[in-house]
Design an enzyme around this catalytic site. Structure first.
Site, PDB file in Angstrom:
ATOM      1  CB  CYS A  95      -1.050   0.019   1.304  1.00 26.56           C
ATOM      2  SG  CYS A  95      -2.136   1.004   0.833  1.00 26.56           S
ATOM      3  CG  HIS A 232      -3.331  -3.763   3.151  1.00 25.68           C
ATOM      4  ND1 HIS A 232      -2.490  -2.917   4.004  1.00 25.68           N
ATOM      5  CD2 HIS A 232      -4.048  -2.789   2.713  1.00 25.68           C
ATOM      6  CE1 HIS A 232      -2.377  -1.843   3.797  1.00 25.68           C
ATOM      7  NE2 HIS A 232      -3.421  -1.437   2.906  1.00 25.68           N
ATOM      8  CD  GLU A 234      -0.559  -5.612   5.444  1.00 28.85           C
ATOM      9  OE1 GLU A 234      -0.968  -4.666   5.794  1.00 28.85           O
ATOM     10  OE2 GLU A 234      -0.676  -6.185   4.350  1.00 28.85           O
TER      11      GLU A 234
END
Length: 426
Positions: A95, A232, A234
């Site tokens: 990001c 994202h 993660e």
């Protein structure tokens, strides 16, 4: 050949002022069997040499001042990360981290790290109609578009596999010159693309959530060890194959030499502003301290360029058979500036400042303001509204065009792939 580790693989979780998602990134690195170590921008950057890989987290580094990622890209920390990537170490920018990698030139990897593309404001478009712009968050399907061994982050995915992960950003639209894009596709530098659940690439909203060229969700450098990804991975276990792939890549102990794209970016020329007939201009200044201008000033100072920087918002309103009161009528709406914290100023003639006017090529903000003035306030006779940023540079008398060239080469004032710039005089 796998590397024998006597200690756990250590990954630096790099954070700048305004970064976030470090907690999720730490958890994802741990799930992949590696040791995350938080690394702040104000730590001695020489310590980065000791890590096996790097994750640049998301968020809003330096509040996205001037442009998302650009202030952080000039930080000495990123110079060290770049040097470490040249030895083959993996670098994952997520990001805002992706925006930083783009602004450093680490992706797509042109010669001398010249900037080669942009992450522009989102544009949600379907059937030729713009449905929305700006921040957007949603779960998206990402299709793996390269062979497993073409990227440090796709080792545990097969070409054609999809993952379902969230995205949340305002400036995630990849803009890439077509010649460069074709080279990147041919060399496996487009690891993930937005798709539908079945893996079909549909280049319109909602499958393409931000208007990225070729539905790109991530890009890499030619060696495949640096990846900029806007969604994202993660935040959810579905993104774990990206991190476990990173671990396997490190264990393989890659030794390949850095390779640059063959694409040569054209020289960027800054023209001169032409005042339009039958129009008026509104230079707008903040009442309070302009933190964006201050941050640009400090970033240039760190880069060894000592100049004064101020900034104004510049509105240009072109008319077509409007009433004599149209200027006052537009100002009264409050659409172009907030009178509680901004005011109309002037631009002195004949002073020593160099002024550069920067505006988005598409200028979606100007178009939206025009629609609002017509539809909500029923104002007519307005042909076009253009919103720009007017950068004012004060240099010492001993400084010359070389200093100005150095400033422009940082790209801190504008990104030429989605913005235009002209020299402005009153």
């Amino acid at each position: 050949m796998r590397r024998a580790f006597t200690q756990m693989i250590q990954i630096a979780i790099i954070q700048f002022p305004g970064s976030n998602c470090e907690t999720e990134s730490i958890a994802a690195i741990r799930r992949a069997g590696m040791e995350p170590v938080e690394f702040l921008w104000n730590q001695p950057y020489e310590l980065l040499e000791t890590f096996d890989g790097y994750v640049i987290v998301g968020g809003f580094s330096y509040e996205d001042r001037s442009r998302a990622g650009v202030i952080a890209s000039l930080d000495p920390v990123m110079k060290m990360v770049r040097e470490q990537s040249e030895s083959g170490k993996p670098v994952l920018g997520i990001c805002n981290g992706a925006q930083i990698l783009v602004e450093t030139g680490m992706v797509p990897g042109l010669s001398n790290y010249r900037i080669g593309l942009a992450l522009a404001p989102n544009r949600r478009e379907k059937d030729g109609h713009i449905l929305g712009t700006g921040f957007y968050n949603v779960f998206a399907h990402l299709k793996t578009s390269v062979d497993s061994n073409q990227s440090a982050f796709t080792r545990h995915l097969k070409k054609g596999d999809t993952i379902h992960i969230p995205l949340a950003h305002a400036e995630g639209r990849f803009i890439i010159p077509d010649e460069l894009l074709q080279e990147m596709i041919a060399h496996g530098q487009t690891p993930f693309r937005y798709s539908d659940q079945a893996g079909e690439i549909v280049n319109s909203f909602p499958v393409n959530p931000n208007g990225s060229v070729d539905n790109l969700a991530a890009i890499s450098n030619p060696n495949g060890n640096v990846m900029a990804i806007m969604p994202h991975p993660e935040r959810v276990p579905a993104g774990d194959p990206i991190f476990s792939s990173m671990r396997e890549y490190i264990e393989e102990n890659p030794t390949s030499k850095p390779v640059s794209c063959s694409y040569r970016a054209p020289a960027i020329e800054v023209g001169n502003y032409q005042h339009k007939p039958n129009s008026f201009e509104l230079p707008i200044k903040l009442v309070i301290t302009d933190n964006t201008a201050h941050s640009v000033h400090k970033a240039l100072e760190v880069a060894g360029i000592k100049v004064g920087i101020t900034r104004k918002t510049h509105w240009e309103v072109q008319l077509d058979n409007a009433t004599e009161s149209i200027r006052d009528d537009i100002i009264k709406t409050g659409e172009l500036f907030n009178s509680n914290k901004e005011y109309i100023t002037d631009i002195p003639e004949g002073d020593s400042k160099v002024r550069i006017l920067v505006h988005d090529k598409e200028d979606l903000v100007g178009k939206q303001k025009l629609e609002t003035l017509e539809d909500r306030f029923h104002l007519s006779g307005i042909k076009e509204i253009k919103r720009s940023t007017l950068w004012e540079i004060k240099m010492e008398p001993t400084e010359d065009e070389e200093t100005l060239k150095q400033i422009l080469d940082t790209h801190i004032l504008y990104n030429p792939y989605y913005q235009d710039a002209v020299y402005y005089s009153a």
